[in-house]
Design a protein around this motif. Structure first.
Motif, mmCIF file in Angstrom:
data_model
loop_
_atom_site.group_PDB
_atom_site.id
_atom_site.type_symbol
_atom_site.label_atom_id
_atom_site.label_comp_id
_atom_site.label_asym_id
_atom_site.label_seq_id
_atom_site.Cartn_x
_atom_site.Cartn_y
_atom_site.Cartn_z
ATOM 1 N N ARG A 176 -3.044 -2.549 -1.321
ATOM 2 C CA ARG A 176 -4.143 -3.519 -1.337
ATOM 3 C C ARG A 176 -5.468 -2.840 -0.998
ATOM 4 N NH1 ARG A 176 0.046 -7.312 0.431
ATOM 5 N NH2 ARG A 176 -0.080 -6.408 2.524
ATOM 6 N N GLU A 177 -5.448 -1.939 -0.016
ATOM 7 C CA GLU A 177 -6.660 -1.208 0.363
ATOM 8 C C GLU A 177 -7.194 -0.382 -0.806
ATOM 9 O OE1 GLU A 177 -5.555 1.149 3.698
ATOM 10 O OE2 GLU A 177 -5.347 -0.552 5.072
ATOM 11 N N ALA A 235 0.284 1.289 -10.127
ATOM 12 C CA ALA A 235 0.647 0.780 -8.799
ATOM 13 C C ALA A 235 2.073 1.170 -8.441
ATOM 14 C CB ALA A 235 0.489 -0.731 -8.761
ATOM 15 N N GLY A 262 -6.861 -1.142 -3.918
ATOM 16 C CA GLY A 262 -7.161 -1.991 -5.065
ATOM 17 C C GLY A 262 -6.111 -1.988 -6.152
ATOM 18 N N TYR A 283 -3.060 -3.543 -5.784
ATOM 19 C CA TYR A 283 -2.176 -4.708 -5.663
ATOM 20 C C TYR A 283 -2.940 -5.834 -4.975
ATOM 21 C CZ TYR A 283 2.061 -7.455 -4.908
ATOM 22 O OH TYR A 283 2.990 -8.450 -4.933
ATOM 23 N N GLU A 284 -2.727 -7.041 -5.464
ATOM 24 C CA GLU A 284 -3.329 -8.222 -4.860
ATOM 25 C C GLU A 284 -2.237 -9.195 -4.436
ATOM 26 O OE1 GLU A 284 -6.056 -9.934 -7.589
ATOM 27 O OE2 GLU A 284 -7.475 -8.256 -7.516
ATOM 28 N N GLY A 285 -2.566 -9.998 -3.448
ATOM 29 C CA GLY A 285 -1.626 -11.015 -3.013
ATOM 30 C C GLY A 285 -0.738 -10.547 -1.876
ATOM 31 N N PHE A 311 2.414 -1.736 1.089
ATOM 32 C CA PHE A 311 1.637 -2.790 0.434
ATOM 33 C C PHE A 311 0.263 -2.959 1.077
ATOM 34 C CE2 PHE A 311 5.575 -3.685 -1.680
ATOM 35 C CZ PHE A 311 5.147 -4.106 -2.937
ATOM 36 N N ASP A 312 0.160 -2.691 2.359
ATOM 37 C CA ASP A 312 -1.165 -2.678 2.989
ATOM 38 C C ASP A 312 -2.051 -1.632 2.316
ATOM 39 O OD1 ASP A 312 -0.437 -4.657 4.771
ATOM 40 O OD2 ASP A 312 -0.010 -3.266 6.430
ATOM 41 N N THR A 348 2.582 -9.420 0.364
ATOM 42 C CA THR A 348 3.686 -8.484 0.179
ATOM 43 C C THR A 348 4.910 -9.241 -0.320
ATOM 44 O OG1 THR A 348 2.853 -7.060 1.945
ATOM 45 C CG2 THR A 348 5.193 -6.832 1.360
#
Length: 225
Positions: A34-35, A72, A37, A39-41, A30-31, A43
């Motif tokens: 997010r990096e 994703a 782009g 996934y947001e928010g 999940f890191d 884990t």
């Protein structure tokens, strides 16, 4: 329950303490999402993926992040395998107690041993290789390797390819019970992982609270046949 010609094992929650590898990998996935782009928010809670073990990957991601894009989810497949294989090389993951010794004893008794897992081929092979248990198995079967939609189909293929007439299916999830019952096998339910709920193993023929109990169970039925 007669002495088995073969034993077919689930991997996660049966042989392998999955959380020792999965949880660190899960957070790294999940890191990276997010990096990138994708996934947001925060884990999602760890409980979501732990309670999904035994499912096919597509179903796991639909449960873990239902509102995420298809891109994703597909990327998460790739990243999770990368992170898990990297984690295996670091040597921090664990089998359940007495798994290696018990497998060795069962193999020495002439019982054919197999894995049937809903995981990816490289993951299943990687876990077995990293923990030195590969030599005791006659085959490592995975949904990823055989492109099966259910464990029922995977076990059916395994039984046919090795011309097995009677075997035990050993696992901790309802998919293991279903795979065993629909293929006419005796099902041994593993009670020690704790990933599912109390109904997961409904229909199993026998239950074990420690992996080493399996050798005792096999020996007792060998003596009684």
């Amino acid at each position: 329950m007669s002495s088995p010609q073969a034993m077919i094992f689930d991997m996660d929650g049966t042989l392998f303490q999955t959380e020792t590898l999965l949880i660190p990998a899960y957070h790294r996935v999940f890191d990276r999402l997010r990096e990138e782009g994708l996934y947001e928010g925060p884990t999602p809670p760890e409980e979501r993926i732990l309670s999904s073990l035994g499912m096919l990957l597509e179903d796991i991601w639909n449960r873990v992040m239902p509102d995420a894009s298809l891109e994703a989810k597909k990327r998460a497949d790739v990243l999770l395998l990368e992170e898990e294989l990297s984690g295996l090389l670091q040597g921090d993951s664990k089998l359940y107690p007495e798994v290696a010794n018990t497998l060795q004893q069962l193999h020495a008794q002439g019982i054919k041993l197999f894995v049937a897992s809903n995981g990816l081929e490289r993951y299943v092979q990687g876990v077995a290789d990293a923990h030195g248990i590969t030599p005791w198995f006659d085959g490592l079967y995975s949904a990823g390797g055989y492109q099966t939609e259910t464990k029922v189909d995977l076990v059916r293929i395994l039984m046919k390819e090795h011309q097995l007439e009677h075997a035990w299916m050993i696992g901790d999830r309802s998919s293991d019970v279903e795979a065993g019952k629909k293929n006419g096998l005796t099902v041994v339910g593993c009670m020690y992982a704790g990933f599912g709920d109390n109904q997961e193993l409904d229909g199993a023929d026998h239950f074990i609270n420690h992996f080493a109990d399996l050798f005792v169970l096999a020996a007792s039925h060998s003596a009684g046949k």
